[in-house]
Write a protein that holds these residues in place. Structure first.
Motif, PDB file in Angstrom:
ATOM      1  N   LEU A 640       0.825  -1.192   0.000  1.00  0.00           N
ATOM      2  CA  LEU A 640       0.000   0.000   0.000  1.00  0.00           C
ATOM      3  C   LEU A 640       0.869   1.255   0.000  1.00  0.00           C
ATOM      4  O   LEU A 640       1.929   1.290   0.627  1.00  0.00           O
ATOM      5  CB  LEU A 640      -0.927   0.017   1.218  1.00  0.00           C
ATOM      6  CG  LEU A 640      -1.991  -1.083   1.277  1.00  0.00           C
ATOM      7  CD1 LEU A 640      -2.774  -0.973   2.580  1.00  0.00           C
ATOM      8  CD2 LEU A 640      -2.928  -0.983   0.091  1.00  0.00           C
ATOM      9  N   ASP A 641       0.434   2.267  -0.726  1.00  0.00           N
ATOM     10  CA  ASP A 641       1.032   3.585  -0.597  1.00  0.00           C
ATOM     11  C   ASP A 641      -0.113   4.595  -0.518  1.00  0.00           C
ATOM     12  O   ASP A 641      -1.277   4.228  -0.329  1.00  0.00           O
ATOM     13  CB  ASP A 641       2.022   3.878  -1.726  1.00  0.00           C
ATOM     14  CG  ASP A 641       1.354   4.043  -3.084  1.00  0.00           C
ATOM     15  OD1 ASP A 641       0.112   3.927  -3.167  1.00  0.00           O
ATOM     16  OD2 ASP A 641       2.060   4.302  -4.069  1.00  0.00           O
ATOM     17  N   TYR A 642       0.184   5.866  -0.664  1.00  0.00           N
ATOM     18  CA  TYR A 642      -0.840   6.901  -0.469  1.00  0.00           C
ATOM     19  C   TYR A 642      -1.993   6.801  -1.470  1.00  0.00           C
ATOM     20  O   TYR A 642      -3.096   7.270  -1.188  1.00  0.00           O
ATOM     21  CB  TYR A 642      -0.205   8.287  -0.563  1.00  0.00           C
ATOM     22  CG  TYR A 642       0.676   8.625   0.615  1.00  0.00           C
ATOM     23  CD1 TYR A 642       0.136   8.829   1.879  1.00  0.00           C
ATOM     24  CD2 TYR A 642       2.055   8.721   0.471  1.00  0.00           C
ATOM     25  CE1 TYR A 642       0.932   9.140   2.956  1.00  0.00           C
ATOM     26  CE2 TYR A 642       2.864   9.040   1.541  1.00  0.00           C
ATOM     27  CZ  TYR A 642       2.302   9.239   2.795  1.00  0.00           C
ATOM     28  OH  TYR A 642       3.096   9.537   3.869  1.00  0.00           O
ATOM     29  N   VAL A 643      -1.743   6.220  -2.650  1.00  0.00           N
ATOM     30  CA  VAL A 643      -2.812   6.145  -3.662  1.00  0.00           C
ATOM     31  C   VAL A 643      -3.111   4.719  -4.077  1.00  0.00           C
ATOM     32  O   VAL A 643      -3.886   4.493  -5.012  1.00  0.00           O
ATOM     33  CB  VAL A 643      -2.432   6.986  -4.905  1.00  0.00           C
ATOM     34  CG1 VAL A 643      -2.374   8.460  -4.568  1.00  0.00           C
ATOM     35  CG2 VAL A 643      -1.121   6.513  -5.518  1.00  0.00           C
ATOM     36  N   ASN A 644      -2.503   3.723  -3.413  1.00  0.00           N
ATOM     37  CA  ASN A 644      -2.725   2.317  -3.770  1.00  0.00           C
ATOM     38  C   ASN A 644      -2.470   2.079  -5.253  1.00  0.00           C
ATOM     39  O   ASN A 644      -3.282   1.514  -5.978  1.00  0.00           O
ATOM     40  CB  ASN A 644      -4.152   1.882  -3.421  1.00  0.00           C
ATOM     41  CG  ASN A 644      -4.463   2.031  -1.951  1.00  0.00           C
ATOM     42  OD1 ASN A 644      -3.584   1.856  -1.093  1.00  0.00           O
ATOM     43  ND2 ASN A 644      -5.700   2.373  -1.627  1.00  0.00           N
ATOM     44  N   VAL A 645      -1.302   2.546  -5.714  1.00  0.00           N
ATOM     45  CA  VAL A 645      -1.035   2.568  -7.140  1.00  0.00           C
ATOM     46  C   VAL A 645      -1.021   1.170  -7.760  1.00  0.00           C
ATOM     47  O   VAL A 645      -1.338   1.014  -8.946  1.00  0.00           O
ATOM     48  CB  VAL A 645       0.303   3.297  -7.409  1.00  0.00           C
ATOM     49  CG1 VAL A 645       1.480   2.523  -6.853  1.00  0.00           C
ATOM     50  CG2 VAL A 645       0.492   3.552  -8.878  1.00  0.00           C
ATOM     51  N   GLY A 646      -0.694   0.152  -6.984  1.00  0.00           N
ATOM     52  CA  GLY A 646      -0.641  -1.186  -7.560  1.00  0.00           C
ATOM     53  C   GLY A 646      -1.929  -1.966  -7.464  1.00  0.00           C
ATOM     54  O   GLY A 646      -2.026  -3.093  -7.976  1.00  0.00           O
ATOM     55  N   ALA A 647      -2.952  -1.380  -6.812  1.00  0.00           N
ATOM     56  CA  ALA A 647      -4.204  -2.108  -6.590  1.00  0.00           C
ATOM     57  C   ALA A 647      -4.878  -2.441  -7.916  1.00  0.00           C
ATOM     58  O   ALA A 647      -5.089  -1.571  -8.763  1.00  0.00           O
ATOM     59  CB  ALA A 647      -5.136  -1.268  -5.722  1.00  0.00           C
ATOM     60  N   PRO A 712     -11.638  -0.470  -6.909  1.00  0.00           N
ATOM     61  CA  PRO A 712     -12.150   0.291  -5.753  1.00  0.00           C
ATOM     62  C   PRO A 712     -11.047   0.839  -4.856  1.00  0.00           C
ATOM     63  O   PRO A 712     -11.163   1.941  -4.321  1.00  0.00           O
ATOM     64  CB  PRO A 712     -13.023  -0.731  -5.020  1.00  0.00           C
ATOM     65  CG  PRO A 712     -12.577  -2.069  -5.533  1.00  0.00           C
ATOM     66  CD  PRO A 712     -12.129  -1.859  -6.920  1.00  0.00           C
ATOM     67  N   ASP A 713      -9.948   0.089  -4.672  1.00  0.00           N
ATOM     68  CA  ASP A 713      -8.865   0.579  -3.826  1.00  0.00           C
ATOM     69  C   ASP A 713      -8.057   1.674  -4.509  1.00  0.00           C
ATOM     70  O   ASP A 713      -7.286   2.382  -3.857  1.00  0.00           O
ATOM     71  CB  ASP A 713      -7.934  -0.578  -3.452  1.00  0.00           C
ATOM     72  CG  ASP A 713      -8.614  -1.562  -2.505  1.00  0.00           C
ATOM     73  OD1 ASP A 713      -9.550  -1.132  -1.806  1.00  0.00           O
ATOM     74  OD2 ASP A 713      -8.208  -2.735  -2.485  1.00  0.00           O
TER      75      ASP A 713
END
Length: 807
Positions: A640-647, A712-713
């Protein structure tokens, strides 16, 4: 006897001088006034005719009258001299009166292709006075001028009687048919000293029908690059501005500088002052634009959500802006420039359509760029602007706007500075290529950027912190290409990188981070390093048939590296790596993050098959299909990071989604491509982009379809489907119809649609278009525009537009 010349050497010299003088006289009288309205000049300067050039004179008869001091050429006269050609039935020169007369289907062709036609030309040899009868001129750039006669007096004033001007080519089948447009005038007065052309008692005609009568108007001499005067007016209208007109005035301050005043009047808002200064130098140019208005009716911008106008920047009484742009080539390697807008409120330039500054989202920047061989340097400062009407705080009380989540401008960052440097040595290192890159950025944001409209909501994303952050990155990469027996191509790779990061969390940033519900590691400084060893293998195999060639290329990569530092907790801001699209284009990238703020760690392998084919009929095809595997260590796309870039990116699992692309290109103007991502287990489509197009002279069509499964994430709770299309059909050689549209399948709304038609030829173009834009999140928010533009070659453009907003 055709081509007869005097046998005596003195007569030959006299004839040569007479022919040169004749042609120079005629050219000074006709070519320059009719073609370029040039200023008063002498023989050589006026015509460019050299008295040292060889002359060829042909005529049926040449008569020397020594008693009357005249020389006359009669019958099929043709004079070729220094690139000019004169054709006439009769040419006579009187040495006593110093007058030269050419008559009978006179035609003059200059070196640049300009053609002059007349029935008679009568001129003095000092070029001060002359008379031309039935004059027609066709210039090298295909403009046309005609007059019953032309009279030249005082050496610099030429009067054309009953003249016609047009830039439209005559119809070959019907030469007497009126051109598309023309200007007829009782008198056209060219002043060579003032460099002006004045039309008196003139009318503007289209297709032979008079449309406008102009008692008198004046334009600049076409040879003048700059001339002060009024430009074509522009008409505007809008539901909140009212009807408006802009009347520009151009002031040529110097050969390298000008000032354009663009005053406008709006029926609802009053007088708008607007001016632009431009100046050029040998190595660059710059411009400054200023504008301002004291609005008569700011209440026109009130909305039902804000009936008092306290949270709308449009509602200011006095509004103004200043903007400047510039670009200078310091030397062959270095370039510097800027594009800056400062205004009294958020969207003044956008609302009033100030030229060059009316983009809804724009970037202010100052930059210095250097490029030398394989070295690159780029230093920039950015400020991102969103020209919106919502304010973050009340203009009267300073209380925060309850609807401020819709206000984006205060959440845009200042980037001071952004720096990139790239260096590739010319010499090989250990038989391979070394590249060195340095990147840094320093960023400040006034308010935290979070996407939810409810301050108490938590959707797990924080695109930007409030406060300051900075990062310096240095990296080096070495790789070498080897060819093994059997055609196997191997490329070993080594890469090293280090980062130093500083952060100053301000305002409610720490509270926002805690609301994300993820472990955090808050510091003022972070340091991280990454080392990578990799190997790429490719084995291209060529297949040929009698009508085609095909290349199949299996590919595989493996990269070994430690885990991403600070990857298990929040702390390091992610500003430049928020976009994550995994597809065939980045399958074989060493690091698939889009920016420097994230680092790919762990051991990963990429495998795939690439194809390309070429066919004798001109068709070609290309494709790629493959998959990525995370073999060891922590998967950075699952962190996880601030924007969930890998979700839901397709890389968050040990075995990635499949990605592929395929495209074809035809020799007849057709092309198509498809790219898709498929679930690694069910092979269900997760994302697809399909495009197709066809282009020919009568028809041009393009279409695109995009599907992205819900993330959604990552901030998208529903699937996204969109169809885009555009088409242009030429109904006739000069007529075409065009249109475009974008349909949001998910929200079942046509977010954009436009239609128009146009006429264009070599001298005239006309376009009318209408468009509607709908906010996909709020379908009651609509904007409609209607506009048309007329362009008359050599005269200028005339345009008007109407915009109606509904929100």
């Amino acid at each position: 006897m055709r081509g007869a010349l005097a046998a005596q050497r003195s007569s030959a010299r006299r004839l040569h001088l007479w022919g040169a003088t004749a042609l120079a006289c005629i050219m000074s009288c006709v070519v320059l006034p009719g073609v370029s309205f040039a200023q008063d000049i002498d023989l050589v300067a006026a015509t460019g005719v050299s008295t040292d050039s060889e002359m060829l004179l042909e005529a049926d008869t040449i008569v020397y009258d020594h008693d009357q001091a005249t020389v006359t050429a009669v019958g099929g006269v043709q004079i070729d001299y220094d690139g000019y050609r004169l054709v006439a039935q009769r040419v006579a020169y009187n040495q006593n009166t110093s007058r030269l007369i050419a008559s009978g289907r006179v035609e003059i062709v200059s070196p640049d292709g300009t053609k002059i036609y007349s029935e008679e030309i009568d001129i003095t040899d000092d070029f001060r006075d002359g008379f031309v009868n039935a004059l027609r001129v066709q210039t090298a750039d295909n403009t046309y001028f005609a007059a019953e006669n032309a009279d030249r007096r005082e050496g610099n004033i030429t009067t054309f009687t009953r003249g016609v001007y047009t830039a439209c080519e005559p119809c070959e089948e019907k030469p007497d048919q009126p051109p598309i447009w023309r200007i007829k005038a009782q008198k056209i007065i060219w002043n060579g000293k003032a460099k002006t052309v004045r039309f008196e008692k003139s009318r503007f005609e289209m297709f032979g029908m008079p449309l406008a009568f102009l008692p008198a108007f004046e334009i600049a001499d076409p040879t003048v690059k700059q001339k002060s005067g009024f430009l074509f007016p522009r008409y505007k209208s809008g539901s909140r501005l009212g009807y408006g007109a802009e009347v520009p005035y151009y002031w040529a301050v110097s050969p390298t500088a000008d000032l354009t005043f663009k005053p406008a009047w709006y029926s609802k808002q009053g007088f708008l002052a607007n001016a632009e200064w431009r100046q050029k130098f040998d190595n660059g140019e710059y411009s400054i634009t200023v504008a301002g208005i004291r609005q008569r009716s700011p209440e026109e911008f009130y909305t039902s959500n804000d009936p008092t106008g306290l949270f709308r920047s449009d509602n200011e009484k006095t509004r103004a802006m200043i903007g400047t742009k510039g670009r200078f080539q310091i030397n062959s390697r270095w370039t510097a420039g800027w594009d800056i807008l400062a205004q009294s409120d958020k969207n003044f330039a956008y609302r009033y359509g100030i030229d060059g500054y009316d983009q809804h989202s724009r970037t202010n920047q100052i930059y210095l760029t250097g490029l030398n061989d394989r070295n690159y340097f780029d230093l920039r400062g950015y400020k991102f602007d969103v020209q919106e009407q919502e304010t973050n705080f009340s203009r009267a009380t300073g209380v925060q706007n309850p609807d401020a989540r819709n206000a984006r401008d205060a959440r845009q960052p200042w980037v001071l500075p952004s720096f990139d440097y790239s260096y590739i040595p010319d010499q090989s290192i250990a038989g391979g290529e070394l590249s060195i890159d340095v990147n840094s950025q320093s960023l400040y944001r006034r308010l935290a950027d979070f996407p939810d409209k409810d301050p108490a909501a938590n959707n797990g994303r924080l695109p930007g912190i409030e406060g300051w952050s900075g990062r310096v990155t240095a990296e080096a990469e070495w790789k070498r290409s080897l060819i093994a027996p059997g055609g196997l191509m191997l490329t070993p790779l080594l890469h090293a990188r280090g980062d130093a990061i500083g952060v100053d969390f301000q305002g409610d940033s720490l509270d926002r981070i805690n609301d994300l519900g993820v472990a955090s590691d808050i510091r003022s400084a972070y340091y991280r390093a990454m080392a990578t060893a990799g190997l790429e293998a490719r084995w291209p195999v060529l297949f040929s048939t009698t009508s085609s060639t095909h290349v199949l290329e299996p590919m595989a990569q493996i990269f070994a590296r430690p885990n991403e530092p600070h990857g298990t907790s929040l702390g390091i801001p992610n500003e430049d790596a928020q976009s994550m699209v995994f597809d065939a284009s980045n399958l074989f990238e060493r690091d698939k993050f889009s920016g420097y703020d994230r680092i790919e760690g762990g051991v990963r392998a990429n495998v795939g098959l690439r194809y390309s084919g070429n066919f004798d009929n001109g068709w070609s095809a290309h494709g790629l299909f493959g998959q990525s595997f995370h073999l060891a260590g922590r998967n950075p796309y699952a962190q996880l990071d601030y924007v969930n870039v890998g979700a839901a990116s397709g890389l968050e699992t040990a075995r990635s989604d499949y990605v592929g692309s395929f495209g074809v290109v035809s020799p007849i103007g057709f092309n198509a491509s498809i790219g898709a991502r498929f679930d690694e287990e069910s092979f269900e489509v997760r994302r697809t982009d399909l495009t197709a197009g066809y282009a020919s002279r009568p028809v041009s069509v393009s279409a695109a379809y995009s599907f992205i499964e819900k993330q959604p994430d990552y901030g998208f709770a529903a699937d996204r489907h969109e169809v885009r299309g555009s088409a242009s059909v030429r109904l006739h050689e000069n007529w075409r119809v065009f249109g475009s549209g974008t349909y949001d399948i998910t929200n079942e709304v046509m977010v954009r649609k436009a239609i128009g038609f146009a006429y264009d030829d070599e001298c005239f173009s006309y376009t009318i278009s209408a468009a509607e834009y709908i906010n996909r999140d709020n379908t009651s928010d609509k904007r409609r525009t209607l506009g048309f533009q007329i362009s008359l070659r050599t005269l200028g453009d005339f345009a008007t537009s109407t915009s109606i907003s509904q929100n």
